[in-house]
Structure formats: structure tokens, C-alpha cells
Design an enzyme around this catalytic site. Structure first.
Site, PDB file in Angstrom:
ATOM      1  N   GLY A   1       1.665 -31.202 -24.363  1.00 36.33           N
ATOM      2  CA  GLY A   1       2.051 -30.741 -25.700  1.00 36.33           C
ATOM      3  C   GLY A   1       3.311 -29.895 -25.686  1.00 36.33           C
ATOM      4  O   GLY A   1       4.140 -29.981 -26.595  1.00 36.33           O
ATOM      5  N   ASP A   2       3.478 -29.084 -24.643  1.00 35.03           N
ATOM      6  CA  ASP A   2       4.684 -28.269 -24.502  1.00 35.03           C
ATOM      7  C   ASP A   2       5.918 -29.164 -24.453  1.00 35.03           C
ATOM      8  O   ASP A   2       6.911 -28.919 -25.147  1.00 35.03           O
ATOM      9  CB  ASP A   2       4.569 -27.420 -23.236  1.00 35.03           C
ATOM     10  CG  ASP A   2       5.811 -26.595 -22.956  1.00 35.03           C
ATOM     11  OD1 ASP A   2       6.244 -25.840 -23.839  1.00 35.03           O
ATOM     12  OD2 ASP A   2       6.351 -26.708 -21.831  1.00 35.03           O
ATOM     13  N   GLY A   3       5.848 -30.222 -23.661  1.00 37.67           N
ATOM     14  CA  GLY A   3       6.976 -31.132 -23.539  1.00 37.67           C
ATOM     15  C   GLY A   3       7.257 -31.902 -24.817  1.00 37.67           C
ATOM     16  O   GLY A   3       8.413 -32.086 -25.205  1.00 37.67           O
TER      17      GLY A   3
END
Length: 146
Positions: free
Chosen positions: A32-34
Site C-alpha cells: 500500500g505504501d508503494g
């Protein structure tokens, strides 16, 4: 059409369908961060060519833990998440992580992790439209425009 690229990716790399509920919340947060970073960068460069340092400053202001925490707080306060989405967010928020952000409180970091877990879940589910809608509502609701 939206899931077409997702299916193509699975086909080309022979990826099996997985029950997303079996993924750890930190694994969801990892992807999700990416995805969130890619979404923000895509919007930024679509607004026009700019020096990379300027693009980085703008992106950093939106993807840092404090900003993510504000976005998810807004979405939760406005009751914009489904029950399923809220459950995923809480799993991410409550997950134990041995690390923390350099410039964020533990509370902000945990909320940001929950937000990233939700982003990862929606991405792996193939529901980018919902993720984009939530990000747009959250950024606009907190006055963080990209």
C-alpha cells in the site's frame, strides 16, 4: 476495464489468487505504501513537468505519516469507509511494527500504517477506483491538494 491490467499481471507472472484476509496487515501496508506513492507521483507529474526536487518535496508532504494519518482520520470521522475497509484499517493500525517514522508520533505512524494497509488491500483486490476515490476525498477533506 479496471481489473483488466490486474488480470494481465496475474496471467503474465502466473500469480495465484489469494485470500486477502490471510495477508498480514504489515504486508498489506508494504504494498500500500508503494501504491499510494505511485498514485501521488502520477498526479503530480500529470500536472506538468517540474524539477525532480520540487516534485519530491510536494510528494513528501502528502505521503509522510502525519499526512496519511490526517487523511484516514478524515475518512473515518466522515464515515466514508465501508465496514470491511474500516476493519482492514484497524488491523493495520493495531499491528505491531518494530519500526516507526522519523518525524511522526507513534499514533500518527500507526494510523498511517492502517491507511497503507487499506491502500494495499484495495490494490490487491483490484479496486483502484475505490482507492483513488478515498484518496481524493481524504486529501480534499484535509486541505492537502496535490
Amino acid at each position: 476495464m479496471e481489473k483488466e491490467w490486474h488480470e494481465y499481471l496475474k496471467q503474465q507472472f502466473i500469480l495465484e489468487d489469494k485470500d486477502l484476509r490471510t495477508y498480514s496487515p504489515l504486508t498489506l501496508a508494504y504494498i500500500g505504501d508503494g501504491i499510494y506513492e505511485l498514485l501521488v507521483r502520477t498526479v503530480l507529474i500529470s500536472r506538468g513537468n517540474a524539477p525532480v526536487a520540487k516534485l519530491h518535496r510536494k510528494a513528501s508532504a502528502v505521503v509522510k505519516a502525519g499526512a496519511q494519518a490526517a487523511v484516514i482520520e478524515f475518512l473515518v470521522e466522515q464515515e466514508l469507509l465501508t465496514e470491511e475497509e474500516y476493519t482492514i484499517y484497524k488491523r493495520g493500525r493495531n499491528a505491531y511494527s518494530p519500526t516507526r517514522a522519523k518525524n511522526a508520533s507513534m499514533s500518527e505512524y500507526r494510523k498511517a500504517t492502517g491507511f497503507e494497509a487499506l491502500a494495499g488491500y484495495l490494490y490487491l483486490k483490484g479496486d483502484m477506483q475505490r482507492l483513488i476515490d478515498l484518496v481524493k476525498m481524504g486529501l480534499e477533506g484535509t486541505g492537502r491538494y496535490i
